[in-house]
Structure formats: C-alpha cells, structure tokens
Design an enzyme around this catalytic site. Structure first.
Site, PDB file in Angstrom:
ATOM      1  N   ASP A 120      70.007  80.606  97.080  1.00  0.00           N
ATOM      2  CA  ASP A 120      71.229  79.976  97.593  1.00  0.00           C
ATOM      3  C   ASP A 120      71.213  78.488  97.249  1.00  0.00           C
ATOM      4  OD1 ASP A 120      69.127  79.397  99.226  1.00  0.00           O
ATOM      5  OD2 ASP A 120      70.256  79.485 101.097  1.00  0.00           O
ATOM      6  N   ASP A 158      64.158  67.082  73.125  1.00  0.00           N
ATOM      7  CA  ASP A 158      63.229  67.768  74.018  1.00  0.00           C
ATOM      8  C   ASP A 158      62.852  69.132  73.452  1.00  0.00           C
ATOM      9  OD1 ASP A 158      62.160  68.838  76.709  1.00  0.00           O
ATOM     10  OD2 ASP A 158      62.893  66.865  77.291  1.00  0.00           O
ATOM     11  N   ASP A 167      75.483  76.867  84.398  1.00  0.00           N
ATOM     12  CA  ASP A 167      75.757  75.555  84.957  1.00  0.00           C
ATOM     13  C   ASP A 167      75.733  74.447  83.898  1.00  0.00           C
ATOM     14  OD1 ASP A 167      76.574  74.390  87.282  1.00  0.00           O
ATOM     15  OD2 ASP A 167      74.600  74.237  88.208  1.00  0.00           O
ATOM     16  N   ASP A 210      69.852  76.573  65.834  1.00  0.00           N
ATOM     17  CA  ASP A 210      69.664  77.187  67.148  1.00  0.00           C
ATOM     18  C   ASP A 210      68.669  76.377  67.986  1.00  0.00           C
ATOM     19  OD1 ASP A 210      69.598  78.766  69.357  1.00  0.00           O
ATOM     20  OD2 ASP A 210      68.578  80.464  68.407  1.00  0.00           O
ATOM     21  N   HIS A 217      61.709  73.018  79.819  1.00  0.00           N
ATOM     22  CA  HIS A 217      61.688  71.588  80.131  1.00  0.00           C
ATOM     23  C   HIS A 217      63.005  70.900  79.782  1.00  0.00           C
ATOM     24  CE1 HIS A 217      60.487  67.320  79.456  1.00  0.00           C
ATOM     25  NE2 HIS A 217      59.636  67.546  80.447  1.00  0.00           N
ATOM     26  N   ASN A 231      81.625  73.384  90.583  1.00  0.00           N
ATOM     27  CA  ASN A 231      81.989  74.685  90.017  1.00  0.00           C
ATOM     28  C   ASN A 231      81.484  75.855  90.857  1.00  0.00           C
ATOM     29  OD1 ASN A 231      79.263  74.506  89.493  1.00  0.00           O
ATOM     30  ND2 ASN A 231      79.403  75.210  87.367  1.00  0.00           N
ATOM     31  N   ASN A 309      52.602  60.218  83.071  1.00  0.00           N
ATOM     32  CA  ASN A 309      52.153  60.833  84.324  1.00  0.00           C
ATOM     33  C   ASN A 309      50.654  60.711  84.565  1.00  0.00           C
ATOM     34  OD1 ASN A 309      54.803  61.814  84.671  1.00  0.00           O
ATOM     35  ND2 ASN A 309      54.346  63.667  83.500  1.00  0.00           N
ATOM     36  N   ASP A 353      60.491  49.540  83.383  1.00  0.00           N
ATOM     37  CA  ASP A 353      61.670  48.807  83.846  1.00  0.00           C
ATOM     38  C   ASP A 353      62.072  49.107  85.281  1.00  0.00           C
ATOM     39  OD1 ASP A 353      62.369  47.288  81.441  1.00  0.00           O
ATOM     40  OD2 ASP A 353      62.638  49.263  80.546  1.00  0.00           O
ATOM     41  N   SER A 377      59.264  62.846  83.497  1.00  0.00           N
ATOM     42  CA  SER A 377      60.254  63.627  82.744  1.00  0.00           C
ATOM     43  C   SER A 377      61.506  63.871  83.570  1.00  0.00           C
ATOM     44  CB  SER A 377      59.672  64.985  82.344  1.00  0.00           C
ATOM     45  OG  SER A 377      58.964  64.919  81.147  1.00  0.00           O
TER      46      SER A 377
END
Length: 581
Positions: A120, A158, A167, A210, A217, A231, A309, A353, A377
C-alpha cells in the site's frame, strides 16, 4: 635525572615508531582503484593529424575500440603480446600525447537493505520529501509553486531505467528525431547523431537502443527524480512531470567503465539534458572523465554527483567524479530523517556541497515494484530533482545560477556545518524563492595575517535583476560596517575587509538586493586574526611542524614523525646539557 632522561628518550623513540608505522597504515588506507585489464584511454594534443594519431597508436601496440570525436579521445585495447605498462612507457616519451590513463571501473553508490515491496504505497513513506520533524526538503511547499515540466530533461546515467514502470513510463523521454512513423526501430539513424534508433535513450554497454535496467539502481534513482505525481500509483518524485533520459553504462552488477561513462555524458549533453544525475563513483582521477564533464558544462548542463559511502573525508581522500573541480559539479552527501549526516556518508568541508535525504528512501523498482535503499546514490537524485524543479520555474537560468540557488537555499544544521561547503541540507521551496539568493561566499578561517585585506567573493542570483550586493562585517562584536561589492563577472561580486590587529574577531555576511527591493543574505561567517593554533593543534605550539588540512594522508604521518623527531632533538640537547653539568 639520568633515569628521567632515559625514559623521555625511550618514549620519544616509541612515539616515532608509532608515527612511522601509523603513516604506513594510513597509506594503506588509500582508496584502491579498479580498471579494465588491457585497456587504455588516450588523448593526443590538438593539432596532430588523425592519421598521425592512428600511426602512433599502432606503434604503441594498441587497437582502437572507439574514437570519441567530441573530446578527441581513443578507447584502446593492447594487442596480444603487448603489456599496458610497455604502451604507457611509449607514451611517456611522446610529446604529442596529452594524457594516457586506465579505463577505470565505476560502481553504484547505494547501500542496499533487504528489499521490501509495500502493498500500500503511500506518500508518508517518503520522509525525504515531507516529514513531521522537518528534516525533509519541503517538497509539498515547493509543489505549491511548481510540480515540474516535461520540457526539462534529466539524464539518469546509471544502470538503466525500467521505462515501462507504471510510475515512470509517462515521464520517460522520447527522442523527437527517432519517434513516430516507425522510426523507433527502422534501423536508421534518423536524427543523425550517430546512434541508430535511440528513441528512449541508449545502452552504452551493449551499444544498442535498449537502456532497460537489469539491476534496479537506476530505476530507483529515476523514481526519486520524477516518479509521476498525483496518478494514484506507487510513489511520487521530486518532479510530478519531467523528462527522464535513461542512459545505461553500469551493468547488472552495478559496475561500469570509464570508456562507457564518457560517451554517456557526451550523449546527455548533446541531447540537451539540463541535469546529469550521477549516483556512482570509483576509479582514480581521470582527465578524460573531467574533460567529458567540462564538455557537459559547455552545453549548459549541471552535473550532480554522489559523494560516496565510505564515511570518508573527501577533502583528504578524493572521491570521483564528485571531487572534480569543475563549476558545474554538485557533490552530494546523505542525511537521515533526524537531520544528521548518514553514518555511511562521505563528507568534506571544501569538497562536498550539501546534504540531501539518503537513508531509507522509497522509490521505484523494475517491474512495477517499489523498494527502500540507502546511500548517497539516493541523496543525489533529490538534488537533481530540485535542480529540474528550479529550471521548470525559471527556464532561462544558466547551470551556474541553478547551482547558486541550490547552495544559497539550504537549511543550515549543526550536523552539516564543517562537513559540507554550505553546512546545510537541500530545501526545494527556498531554492524556488523570488528573493535574491546568495551562495559561494568566501569562508575565511583563522589567520595570522594582520596586513589584509581579507577578500570576500560571492555569487548572487534572482528571478529578476540584482540591483546591489554589499559585504556587511563587524569587529569584535561592534557596530556593523558595510562595503559595496563590485560586480566582477556574471553573478559574481567582490569586496574586502581591511587588515586588523592580532586577536581581532571578525564576522561578516553578504546581502543582495534585487530591483524590486527584495533582499536575501548569506549565513554569517566568523574568523579571528591570531597566531594561536586551533584547538587540538600540533606538538610544541608554534615550534612544531604541521601539515595542511588538504594534504594527503601519508604526508600527515610524515609530519607527525617530524614532530616526534623534533621532540627527540630537544630531549637529546637536554641530556647533553645535563652531562656537561
């Protein structure tokens, strides 16, 4: 007395051993870089004929895999029987070669948590956009101003994007030169850009049209930038509507090469992308990658990059591409829902920054699913998304004016002060302000310079015109004084504070006024004129050796050793004096 002297001397030797071995250990902590075996990136100096370049490559034992004409760069493989080292040695003696470097490998910058697919999906999961303790980017308030525009193109460089996701599909870019009338798959380069049937992006690994995401990711990143809003499905991006350009150069394992990153950046710039979102990093310094980023700058694009990271200080151990000193590169750290720096996030007072939400971030996952991920990321597309929002509201801004808005609108928080350039976390609403925004203010640190002047530079932008900019300062908490700042370039201003005697405390800020009388100002910066070392300073006060904060890690160990050696010298002199007595 002799026993005390012996103790001190042995202590000094012990400390020297620690300093030297510590230096070696620090050196071992340097980031290891990966590259593709048997491959090189080569660039010749301007003026050398193409035939001469190809002859030089052949003489060095290299075969050309691809030539990137926009940057005059060759992606090469060594021929059988030729080593990379021997090829490099040939080029070291060739004055026509500008640089030769490995084909570095890059990786995504997500820290994965066990994937959870919500049954949900609700907006209240997206704490980075809106939450009760206001550690978010104030997205709902920004949406009162704009929800984005499909005229703004954001390149997701990416692992690709699930362009059919429920979505995302309505916000996926379609190349107008390769769309309609069967152009999508007619085997013809209809728009003449060198890529056949690139109607919705490109796959730089397999060199086809493609760019589907076989990792997840890139789809997650894309959802944060622009999952379709309002939507009734899944999540919502920073932009309800935007054009997402899928560019795949990272494989199903989240890894990719310099040779594929370069054309992806060039493609994005050539296709008119406003923002290039880069949630990846690795490798060492690459002039070729820097050249590609500068090429994107020449096309007016902003390059947003993850800070990494590893919980590292990027001021000391550079992370690429976020550390490139190019004025369209925005380096992004990760914050958590309590407005603290994420435990894993890299930081850097001069090289990172700003921060943005990057912990437990829900977004899209391939095949109409959703998941939560952590990492710089995840922070990066928040900034990319806000940059796109800014352009949707103010479409005529330059990349640098968008950058000023990002920097001048952060929410300053103690967790980010001293850890980022701005000392703050992204705020979308403030970035859309119609009042002047001030950024990139020179940040003075304590200095022993009594002569001065203390020059302050700043950049300011507005939705209209900047009428005036002033530098406001006070000495030892006294009355404020102001100096008109001179316009020394586009959106750039300069003024100075006169020299002051030792132990003077100086505070200052920059205030801009637009032609409608609205004002905006920077945060206040403080420094002292003093010869005293900062708290926690080095050995022996002013007599000891010291190192610059920007120096490399191994050098710090060397200087620590010198400090101990200096102490040993003092102990030895004391011993000789005692012996003579």
């Amino acid at each position: 007395m002799r026993g005390v002297h012996t103790f001190l001397y042995n202590l000094a030797l012990f400390l020297l051993l620690i300093a030297v071995t510590g230096s070696q250990a620090l050196g071992q902590q340097e980031i290891q870089v990966e590259s593709v075996q048997g491959e090189l990136i080569v660039k010749y100096r301007t003026g050398l004929a193409r035939t001469a370049q190809e002859s030089s490559l052949a003489a060095a034992g290299l075969d050309v895999v691809h030539y990137y004409s926009a940057l005059n760069i060759f992606h090469c493989k060594v021929k059988p029987g030729v080593t990379v080292q021997s090829a490099i040695e040939v080029y070291e003696n060739d004055p026509n070669v500008e640089y030769v470097e490995p084909n570095y490998i890059y990786h995504t910058m997500a820290r994965r948590t066990p994937p959870i697919t919500p049954n949900d999906p609700r907006f209240d999961r997206l704490w980075g956009l809106n939450n009760s303790n206001d550690a978010d980017i104030d997205a709902p308030e920004a949406w009162d101003i704009t929800t984005g525009s499909r005229d703004i193109l954001v390149a997701i460089i990416d692992t690709g994007v699930d362009y059919d996701h429920e979505d995302l599909k309505d916000n996926i870019w379609h190349n107008p030169g390769e769309t309609g009338g069967g152009k999508e798959n007619n085997g013809v380069d209809d728009d003449g850009n060198g890529y056949v049937d690139d109607w919705r992006g490109w796959n730089f690994i397999f060199k086809n049209n493609d760019p589907w995401d076989d990792n997840g990711h890139g789809t997650h990143v894309a959802g944060t930038v622009g999952a379709v809003g309002n939507n009734g499905k899944g999540v919502v991006g920073v932009n309800w509507q935007v054009s997402i350009l899928p560019l795949k150069f990272l494989d199903r394992n989240g890894s990719g090469t310099l040779a594929d990153a370069i054309p992806a950046i060039i493609y994005a710039a050539d296709m008119g992308a406003h923002v290039l979102s880069n949630s990846w990093g690795g490798g060492g310094f690459s002039q070729a990658l820097k050249d590609a980023i500068q090429y994107a700058r020449s096309k007016g694009a902003l390059f947003v990059a993850a800070a990494g990271n590893e919980s590292n200080d990027n001021d000391r151990s550079a992370n690429y591409p976020s550390n490139y000193d190019v004025d369209n590169v925005v380096a992004v750290a990760a914050s958590d829902r309590n407005d603290k720096m994420a435990s894993f996030s890299n930081y850097g007072e001069t090289t990172v920054d700003l921060a943005a939400p990057g912990v437990n971030i829900w977004s899209t996952k391939p095949r109409d699913l959703y998941q939560s991920l952590n990492g710089t990321s995840m922070a990066t597309p928040h900034v990319s998304g806000v940059a796109a929002l800014i352009w949707s509201k103010f479409p005529n801004l330059t990349y640098r004016q968008v950058f000023i808005r990002l920097m001048g609108s952060v929410d300053r928080k103690s967790a980010f002060i001293g850890k980022t350039v701005t000392g703050g976390r992204l705020n979308a609403t403030k970035a859309l302000s119609t009042d002047p925004l001030v950024g990139f203010v020179t940040q003075w640190k304590n200095t022993a310079d009594t002569s001065g002047p203390y020059v302050v530079n700043a950049e300011a932008t507005d939705d209209g015109n900047i009428a005036s900019v002033k530098l406001v300062y006070s000495l030892n908490g006294g009355a404020s004084q102001s100096v008109t700042m001179q316009n020394v370039g586009t959106d750039t201003y300069k003024a100075s504070i006169p020299g002051q005697p030792l132990e003077t405390d100086i505070s200052y800020y920059v205030e801009a006024t637009d032609d409608a009388g609205n004002t905006g100002r920077s945060h206040t910066i403080r420094f002292r004129i003093t010869t005293k070392p900062p708290d926690g300073g080095g050995c022996c006060g002013a007599l000891g050796f010291s190192y610059n904060d920007a120096d490399s890690v191994p050098e710090k160990g060397v200087f620590a050793a010198l400090n101990v050696a200096f102490l040993m010298g003092l102990v030895w002199l004391a011993g000789k004096k005692h012996h003579r007595q």
